[in-house]
Design a protein around this motif. Sequence first.
Motif, PDB file in Angstrom:
ATOM      1  N   ASN A   2       0.653  -1.349  -0.541  1.00 21.62           N
ATOM      2  CA  ASN A   2      -0.264  -0.148  -0.226  1.00 21.62           C
ATOM      3  C   ASN A   2       1.199   1.509   0.113  1.00 21.62           C
ATOM      4  O   ASN A   2       1.937   1.207   0.632  1.00 21.62           O
ATOM      5  N   THR A   3      -0.030   2.246  -0.519  1.00 24.17           N
ATOM      6  CA  THR A   3       0.998   3.400  -0.778  1.00 24.17           C
ATOM      7  C   THR A   3       0.474   4.850  -0.143  1.00 24.17           C
ATOM      8  O   THR A   3       0.887   5.473  -0.569  1.00 24.17           O
ATOM      9  N   GLY A  63      -5.076   3.259   2.746  1.00 27.44           N
ATOM     10  CA  GLY A  63      -4.387   1.309   2.686  1.00 27.44           C
ATOM     11  C   GLY A  63      -4.120   0.390   2.828  1.00 27.44           C
ATOM     12  O   GLY A  63      -4.173  -0.997   3.473  1.00 27.44           O
ATOM     13  N   VAL A  64      -3.103   1.136   3.850  1.00 31.03           N
ATOM     14  CA  VAL A  64      -2.350   0.186   5.221  1.00 31.03           C
ATOM     15  C   VAL A  64      -3.662   0.187   5.965  1.00 31.03           C
ATOM     16  O   VAL A  64      -3.722  -1.203   6.300  1.00 31.03           O
ATOM     17  N   MET A  65      -4.623   1.045   6.555  1.00 27.11           N
ATOM     18  CA  MET A  65      -5.417   0.245   7.358  1.00 27.11           C
ATOM     19  C   MET A  65      -6.351  -0.201   7.232  1.00 27.11           C
ATOM     20  O   MET A  65      -6.812  -1.030   7.968  1.00 27.11           O
ATOM     21  N   PHE A 102      -6.784  -4.096   8.684  1.00 24.80           N
ATOM     22  CA  PHE A 102      -8.183  -4.741   9.130  1.00 24.80           C
ATOM     23  C   PHE A 102      -8.632  -5.533   8.834  1.00 24.80           C
ATOM     24  O   PHE A 102      -8.476  -6.721   8.894  1.00 24.80           O
ATOM     25  N   GLU A 103      -7.893  -6.225   7.583  1.00 28.03           N
ATOM     26  CA  GLU A 103      -7.685  -7.715   6.709  1.00 28.03           C
ATOM     27  C   GLU A 103      -7.805  -8.140   8.013  1.00 28.03           C
ATOM     28  O   GLU A 103      -7.780  -9.649   7.624  1.00 28.03           O
ATOM     29  N   ARG A 158      -3.507  11.597  10.260  1.00 20.01           N
ATOM     30  CA  ARG A 158      -4.792  11.645  11.187  1.00 20.01           C
ATOM     31  C   ARG A 158      -5.792  11.051  10.841  1.00 20.01           C
ATOM     32  O   ARG A 158      -6.252  10.441  10.802  1.00 20.01           O
ATOM     33  N   ASN A 159      -5.253  10.278   9.128  1.00 22.08           N
ATOM     34  CA  ASN A 159      -7.000   9.344   8.724  1.00 22.08           C
ATOM     35  C   ASN A 159      -6.680   8.501   8.573  1.00 22.08           C
ATOM     36  O   ASN A 159      -7.597   7.511   9.527  1.00 22.08           O
ATOM     37  N   PRO A 160      -5.176   7.372   8.821  1.00 18.51           N
ATOM     38  CA  PRO A 160      -4.654   6.215   8.979  1.00 18.51           C
ATOM     39  C   PRO A 160      -5.427   5.970  10.970  1.00 18.51           C
ATOM     40  O   PRO A 160      -6.011   5.403  11.240  1.00 18.51           O
TER      41      PRO A 160
END
Length: 141
Positions: free
Chosen positions: A40-41, A45-47, A51-52, A65-67
Motif C-alpha cells: 500500500n502507498t 490502504g495500510v489501515m 483490518f483484513e 490523522r487519516n489512518p
Amino acid sequence: MYAFALKTNKENSAMAPSFCKAKYFGFYDGKNLEIKRNENTCGKGVMNWLFENKVTKLIVKDIGRNPYNLAKSKNFEFYYAGDERIELPEVLENIKNNKFEVIGEDKINKILEKHDSNNHSHNHNGGHNHSHQHKNNYVFL
C-alpha cells in the motif's frame, strides 16, 4: 493481533519511523510472528490491509490523522514505540512484558501535530495522487 511497521523482513529489523511508508509490517498474536510486505502507498490502504489481517493493536512511532481516525473508528489500541531505534526482538519482548506506553489523547495529539508539521500534503485531483514533502525527516543513529 498486534501490528507494527518494519524497515525489512529480517528477524533483527528495526521499526520503520513512518507508518504509511513502511515496506513491511510485523503481525504478532502473542505467540506467532509473521512479517508481510506492505504493497500500500497511503495510510487508508495500510489501515484497510491491517483490518483484513485482524489487527486490533497498533504500535507506532508516527501516524497521520487519516489512518489514526480509521483505526480509532475500529476501536484499535495504540502503543508508542518511542523515538529511539528499536529492533524486532525488543519489540516482541516489550509486547510480552507490557512495556509499551498506551497512547492517550495528549500523546496522540503530539504525534499527529509532529506528523502534520513535516509538510505532509496530499493533492487529490480527481484521483489518488499524493505529493509528500518532508522536512527534518532524518534519523541520526
